[in-house]
Scaffold this motif. Structure first.
Motif, PDB file in Angstrom:
ATOM      1  N   ASN A 111       0.948  -1.359  -0.024  1.00  0.00           N
ATOM      2  CA  ASN A 111       0.017  -0.092  -0.048  1.00  0.00           C
ATOM      3  C   ASN A 111       0.762   1.208   0.001  1.00  0.00           C
ATOM      4  N   LYS A 112       1.182   1.763  -1.231  1.00  0.00           N
ATOM      5  CA  LYS A 112       1.944   3.114  -1.126  1.00  0.00           C
ATOM      6  C   LYS A 112       1.221   4.166  -0.805  1.00  0.00           C
ATOM      7  N   ASP A 113      -0.076   4.124  -1.006  1.00  0.00           N
ATOM      8  CA  ASP A 113      -0.930   5.447  -0.501  1.00  0.00           C
ATOM      9  C   ASP A 113      -0.451   5.421   0.953  1.00  0.00           C
ATOM     10  N   GLY A 144       2.797   1.379 -13.774  1.00  0.00           N
ATOM     11  CA  GLY A 144       3.017   0.608 -14.842  1.00  0.00           C
ATOM     12  C   GLY A 144       1.650   1.106 -15.769  1.00  0.00           C
ATOM     13  N   THR A 145       0.747   1.451 -15.270  1.00  0.00           N
ATOM     14  CA  THR A 145      -0.828   1.793 -16.109  1.00  0.00           C
ATOM     15  C   THR A 145      -0.163   2.902 -17.137  1.00  0.00           C
ATOM     16  N   THR A 146       0.258   3.861 -16.613  1.00  0.00           N
ATOM     17  CA  THR A 146       0.636   5.186 -17.536  1.00  0.00           C
ATOM     18  C   THR A 146       1.834   4.759 -18.602  1.00  0.00           C
ATOM     19  N   ALA A 149      -4.476  -0.986 -13.106  1.00  0.00           N
ATOM     20  CA  ALA A 149      -4.726   0.393 -12.441  1.00  0.00           C
ATOM     21  C   ALA A 149      -5.201   0.288 -11.213  1.00  0.00           C
ATOM     22  N   GLU A 150      -5.346   1.283 -10.321  1.00  0.00           N
ATOM     23  CA  GLU A 150      -5.968   1.446  -8.995  1.00  0.00           C
ATOM     24  C   GLU A 150      -7.268   1.449  -9.311  1.00  0.00           C
ATOM     25  N   SER A 151      -7.955   1.090  -8.011  1.00  0.00           N
ATOM     26  CA  SER A 151      -9.381   1.060  -8.140  1.00  0.00           C
ATOM     27  C   SER A 151     -10.007   2.313  -8.671  1.00  0.00           C
TER      28      SER A 151
HETATM   29  N1  LIG Z   1      -1.728   1.063 -10.249  1.00  0.00           N
HETATM   30  C1  LIG Z   1      -0.042   0.796 -10.143  1.00  0.00           C
HETATM   31  C2  LIG Z   1      -0.248  -0.583  -9.612  1.00  0.00           C
HETATM   32  C3  LIG Z   1       1.143  -0.727  -8.988  1.00  0.00           C
HETATM   33  O1  LIG Z   1       1.581  -0.075  -8.035  1.00  0.00           O
HETATM   34  C4  LIG Z   1       0.540   0.917 -11.500  1.00  0.00           C
HETATM   35  O2  LIG Z   1       0.079   0.711 -12.587  1.00  0.00           O
HETATM   36  O3  LIG Z   1       1.851   0.993 -11.438  1.00  0.00           O
END
Ligand SMILES: N[C@@H](CC=O)C(=O)O
Ligand SMILES: NC(=O)C1=CN([C@@H]2O[C@H](COP(=O)(O)OP(=O)(O)OC[C@H]3O[C@@H](n4cnc5c(N)ncnc54)[C@H](OP(=O)(O)O)[C@@H]3O)[C@@H](O)[C@H]2O)C=CC1
Ligand code: NA
Length: 428
Positions: free
Chosen positions: A104-106, A160-162, A189-191
Motif C-alpha cells: 500500500n504505497k498510498d 505501470g498503467t501510464t 490500474a488502481e481502483s
Molecule cells: N496502479 C499501479 C499498480 C502498482 O503499483 C501501477 O499501474 O503501477
C-alpha cells in the motif's frame, strides 16, 4: 514443525497472486524459513464474490478485525488498499506484536513515518517492497545495496498503467481511453485510475523512494505532480521526431544537501536506457556518488510480479522471526529536509506554440525568452495543413523552473500566440 500463520487482508488481483505463490512454492518457501507458511484467515469485502482460486470458505471473513485480533496470526499481509481504515488495522496489528507486509504505497507515502515508528516501538517488521515498482526489488536495493553510497538522483518509471498507456499510444497509435480500459482489465490500474493517470500514484512512490534514497522525510506535498491525461498522440509524435520518447518520469535529484522531486510527462532522449522501457514494465535509474549509474527493470504491476515482492518480504519477516531480530531493519530518516527553491531547479523544456503565421512573430517570442535569460537550443517553425496557425517548436537549454514560469506567464499574454499547445520537461 509449527507453521507460521499469516492473515491476508484482501483477495483481489494481488491477494490472489500471494495465495498462488505461497501455495505453489510451499516446499521451497518452507525449506528457506524452516517451517510451513499457512494463510490462516482472509478478509474480503464481499464473501459471496466468485474467486479465481479455490479457498477454504471457513478462512474467509468480511471483518478485517477478526484477522487482526486472531492471536494465532503472526504476520499480516495487507493487500486491500485504502488509507483510513487500513491504517487503523495496521497500527492495531503492530500494537498486538504482528509483523506487516504491505503493497500500500498510498498508506506508506502518507503515514509511513507513524507506522514505522510504531513498528520500532513494538520491535515488529513493516516491509513494503511491493508498494514501489511492483516486482522490482528496489526498496531492498536502496536500503541494503546502497547503504554505503550517497544517492544523488533517482529517476523512475514507477507507474505501470501510464507506461502501458503511453507505450501503446506511441507504438500502435492507440487511443488513450481504450488503453486505459485495457490496463484496468489487466489489473494494473488502481481502483480509482485517476491516481494513476494524474501522476499521484507515481508521486506516492517517488516520496517513498526519496525518503529512502535521501534519508530524509519526503512527504507527498514535497512532490510536484502532473499526469498524462493531457498528453496527445501529436505530442508523442513530436517527441519521436526530435529523438525523444514520452514517459511519465519521477525525478528526485539532490545537490549538496538540497533536493527536488517531481513527477511529470517528460521527453527523454531515446538513447537513454529508461526510454526503451515499455508496456507495464517499470524501471528505476539510481545515480550514486560512488557507484555511478545503475538501473533496475521489471514488471511494475500485475498479480504475480507484485505478489513475488510480497512473498519475498514475508520470507524476510519469517527469517527475522527465527533469528529474533524483527524490527531492526527500518530506515528512520534522520536528515533535516531541505527542498530546493524554483530558482535552483534546472531542466530543459519543450514548447509547442500555435501562433499567427506572419512576419515578426518568431522575433517577439524569442525576445520573451531572452528577457528572462532562458537560452534556446532549437526553434523550428512549420506550417500545419490542418491548422491555419503556424506551429513553433522550441527546445530550451537548461533553465530554472522560476525563469520558465515567468516565460510561460509572459507568453500567455502575447496576442500573437493563439495557444500554448504543449509544455514538457526534457531530460537527457
Ligand atoms: N496502479 C499501479 C499498480 C502498482 O503499483 C501501477 O499501474 O503501477
Ligand atoms: N494491482 C497491482 O498491480 C498492484 C497493486 N498494488 C497495491 O496493492 C493493493 C491491492 O491492490 P489490488 O489487488 O489491485 O486491488 P483489488 O481491488 O483487486 O483487491 C482489493 C481486495 O481487498 C478487498 N477489500 C477492499 N476493501 C475491503 C474492506 N474494507 N474490508 C475487507 N476487504 C476489503 C477486496 O474484497 P472483494 O474481493 O470482496 O472486493 C479485494 O479482495 C493496493 O494497495 C494497490 O495499490 C501495488 C502494486 C501493484
Ligand atoms: Na518493488
Amino acid at each position: 514443525m509449527k507453521p507460521v500463520k499469516v492473515g491476508l487482508l484482501g483477495l483481489g488481483t494481488v491477494g490472489t497472486g500471494v495465495v498462488r505463490i505461497v501455495e505453489g512454492n510451499q516446499e521451497d518457501l518452507s525449506s528457506q524459513v524452516g517451517s510451513p507458511i499457512l494463510i490462516e484467515r482472509i478478509a474480503v469485502k464481499n464473501t459471496e464474490k466468485p474467486r479465481e482460486i479455490e479457498v477454504d470458505p471457513s478462512k474467509i471473513t468480511d471483518d478485517p478485525w477478526e484477522v487482526i485480533r486472531d492471536p494465532e496470526i503472526d504476520v499480516i499481509v495487507e493487500v486491500m488498499g485504502g488509507i483510513a481504515g487500513t491504517k487503523e488495522y495496521i497500527l492495531e496489528a503492530l500494537e498486538r506484536g504482528k509483523h506487516i507486509v504491505t503493497a500500500n504505497k498510498d498508506l506508506m507515502a502518507l503515514h509511513g513515518s507513524e507506522i514505522l515508528a510504531k513498528a520500532q516501538e513494538k520491535q515488529c517488521d513493516v516491509f513494503y517492497e511491493a508498494s514501489v515498482a511492483g516486482g522490482i526489488p528496489i526498496i531492498r536495493t536502496l536500503i541494503e545495496g546502497f547503504s554505503s553510497d550517497k544517492i544523488m538522483k533517482i529517476m523512475g518509471i514507477v507507474n505501470g498503467t501510464t507506461n502501458y498507456i503511453l507505450s501503446k499510444m506511441s507504438q500502435e497509435g492507440a487511443s488513450y481511453l481504450d488503453v486505459l480500459k485495457e490496463a484496468q482489465e489487466l489489473g494494473y490500474a488502481e481502483s480509482d485510475p485517476t491516481s494513476d493517470v494524474e501522476g499521484l500514484d507515481a508521486a506516492r512512490k517517488m516520496a517513498i523512494l526519496g525518503t529512502l534514497g535521501f534519508r530524509t522525510n519526503v512527504e507527498l506535498s514535497d512532490v510536484s505532480v502532473s499526469g498524462i491525461s493531457g498528453v496527445s498522440k501529436e505530442d508523442i509524435a513530436f517527441a519521436k521526431r526530435l529523438g525523444y520518447e514520452m514517459k511519465l518520469l519521477g525525478i528526485a535529484e539532490r545537490q549538496d544537501e538540497e533536493f527536488s522531486i517531481s513527477v511529470q510527462p517528460t521527453m527523454i532522449r531515446a538513447s537513454h536506457p529508461i526510454a526503451s522501457v515499455n508496456g507495464v514494465y517499470n524501471a528505476v535509474y539510481v545515480y550514486g556518488q560512488a557507484v555511478g549509474e545503475t538501473m533496475f527493470y521489471g514488471a511494475g504491476a500485475g498479480a504475480m510480479p507484485t505478489a513475488t515482492s510480497i512473498v519475498a518480504d514475508l520470507v524476510a519477516v519469517i527469517k527475522n522471526l527465527k533469528l529474533g531480530v524483527n524490527g531492526l531493519k527500518q530506515i528512520v530518516p534522520y536528515k533535516q529536509k531541505k527542498l530546493k527553491s524554483d530558482e535552483d531547479i534546472f531542466y530543459k523544456n519543450f514548447l509547442l506554440l500555435h501562433v499567427d503565421d506572419k512576419a515578426g512573430v518568431l522575433a517577439k517570442i524569442t525576445q520573451v525568452f531572452a528577457e528572462y535569460d532562458v537560452s534556446l537550443d532549437s526553434v523550428v517553425q512549420q506550417a500545419n495543413t490542418n491548422n491555419p496557425d503556424a506551429e513553433i517548436i522550441i527546445v530550451t537549454h537548461n533553465a530554472s523552473k522560476a525563469s520558465m514560469n515567468k516565460v510561460m506567464r509572459h507568453l500567455e499574454q502575447l496576442n500573437v500566440i493563439h495557444r500554448i499547445k504543449s509544455h514538457y520537461r526534457v531530460e537527457g
